[in-house]
Scaffold this motif. Structure first.
Motif, PDB file in Angstrom:
ATOM      1  N   SER B  31     -14.773 -10.002  16.987  1.00 42.08           N
ATOM      2  CA  SER B  31     -14.002  -8.898  16.418  1.00 42.08           C
ATOM      3  C   SER B  31     -14.758  -8.365  15.208  1.00 42.08           C
ATOM      4  O   SER B  31     -15.660  -9.034  14.676  1.00 42.08           O
ATOM      5  CB  SER B  31     -12.601  -9.352  15.995  1.00 42.08           C
ATOM      6  OG  SER B  31     -12.661 -10.232  14.882  1.00 42.08           O
ATOM      7  N   GLU B  92     -16.539 -11.213  12.885  1.00 47.75           N
ATOM      8  CA  GLU B  92     -16.126 -12.601  13.108  1.00 47.75           C
ATOM      9  C   GLU B  92     -16.922 -13.144  14.283  1.00 47.75           C
ATOM     10  O   GLU B  92     -17.035 -12.503  15.328  1.00 47.75           O
ATOM     11  CB  GLU B  92     -14.637 -12.679  13.405  1.00 47.75           C
ATOM     12  CG  GLU B  92     -14.129 -14.108  13.549  1.00 47.75           C
ATOM     13  CD  GLU B  92     -12.773 -14.162  14.192  1.00 47.75           C
ATOM     14  OE1 GLU B  92     -11.942 -13.307  13.911  1.00 47.75           O
ATOM     15  OE2 GLU B  92     -12.561 -15.072  15.013  1.00 47.75           O
ATOM     16  N   GLY B  94     -16.533 -15.683  16.427  1.00 45.31           N
ATOM     17  CA  GLY B  94     -15.966 -16.125  17.691  1.00 45.31           C
ATOM     18  C   GLY B  94     -16.005 -17.623  17.857  1.00 45.31           C
ATOM     19  O   GLY B  94     -16.563 -18.346  17.035  1.00 45.31           O
ATOM     20  N   LEU B 100     -16.030 -14.658   8.341  1.00 43.88           N
ATOM     21  CA  LEU B 100     -16.470 -13.282   8.399  1.00 43.88           C
ATOM     22  C   LEU B 100     -17.856 -13.153   7.789  1.00 43.88           C
ATOM     23  O   LEU B 100     -18.122 -13.706   6.717  1.00 43.88           O
ATOM     24  CB  LEU B 100     -15.504 -12.378   7.644  1.00 43.88           C
ATOM     25  CG  LEU B 100     -14.103 -12.211   8.244  1.00 43.88           C
ATOM     26  CD1 LEU B 100     -13.214 -11.421   7.296  1.00 43.88           C
ATOM     27  CD2 LEU B 100     -14.179 -11.545   9.610  1.00 43.88           C
TER      28      LEU B 100
END
Lengths: 114, 112
Positions: B31, B92, B94, B100
């Motif tokens: 994301s 991000e 994963g 982050l």
């Protein structure tokens, strides 16, 4: 609107002293993070915390650093013996889930080591 | 090591103009989040994009996640002085990696 709160907003400390930075994450969040931002540089990950233990830490997060969630609401970052290069903005963040979830940041604590 | 490159680093435009800022990486992110940061304050979340090719709109701001989930863009239509600020993208990684990775940001100045 729920928010992450950090105290103090500013902290000046002498080199070698211990500091504790405090954070109150959003109440129903389960994941907690510390990031730092040295002046003029990008935000850098320090550590993530879930289920009362560290889930990941960066190379920056050495033995001088520790985190704790002492009472179910506060989340603290301790720097045992501060160095000049620890001077930075320290941001606490929290999220309700881990993957693909939104992280909400506090206003930060500006730490100045002299 | 995952890296995010943002461009341009600085952007100064006149009120009413449109602009696009970019966030690029060679890594795939599960994301990507866009934040806005004011001087001396914490990043404030604007949007999260998760699906490759996803487009999200927030008033005059349009966010897009690349098909391969390696890049993203932020487009502002009819910029206003209130849009002035530092725009950060953060990816991000994963899996069990929820941290982050931030870009250095784009400092936008909208002149009246």
């Amino acid at each position: 609107e729920p928010e992450v709160t950090q105290t103090p907003s500013h902290q000046v400390t002498q080199m070698g002293q211990e500091v504790i930075l405090r954070c109150v994450p959003i109440s129903n969040h389960l994941y907690f993070y510390w990031y730092r931002q040295i002046l003029g540089q990008k935000v850098e990950f320090l550590v993530s915390f879930y289920n009362n233990e560290i889930s990941e830490k960066s190379e920056i997060f050495d033995d001088q650093f520790s985190v704790e969630r002492p009472d179910g609401s506060n989340f603290t970052l301790k720097i045992r013996s501060t160095k000049l290069e620890d001077s930075a903005m320290y941001f606490c963040a929290s999220s309700s889930q881990g993957m693909n979830t939104e992280a909400f940041f506090g206003q930060g604590t500006r730490l100045t080591v002299v | 090591t995952q890296l995010l490159e943002q461009s341009p680093q600085f952007l100064s435009i006149q009120e009413g103009e449109n602009l696009t800022v970019y966030c690029n990486s060679s890594s795939v992110f599960s994301s990507l989040q866009w934040y806005r940061q004011e001087p001396g304050e914490g990043p404030v979340l604007l949007v999260t994009v998760v699906t490759g090719g996803e487009v999200k709109k927030l008033k005059r701001l349009t966010f897009q996640f690349g098909d391969a989930r390696k890049d993203s863009s932020l487009h502002i239509t009819a910029a206003q002085p209130g849009d002035t600020g530092l725009y950060l993208c953060a990816g991000e990684g994963g899996g069990s990696n929820y941290k982050l990775t931030f870009g250095k940001g784009t400092l936008l100045t909208v002149n009246p």
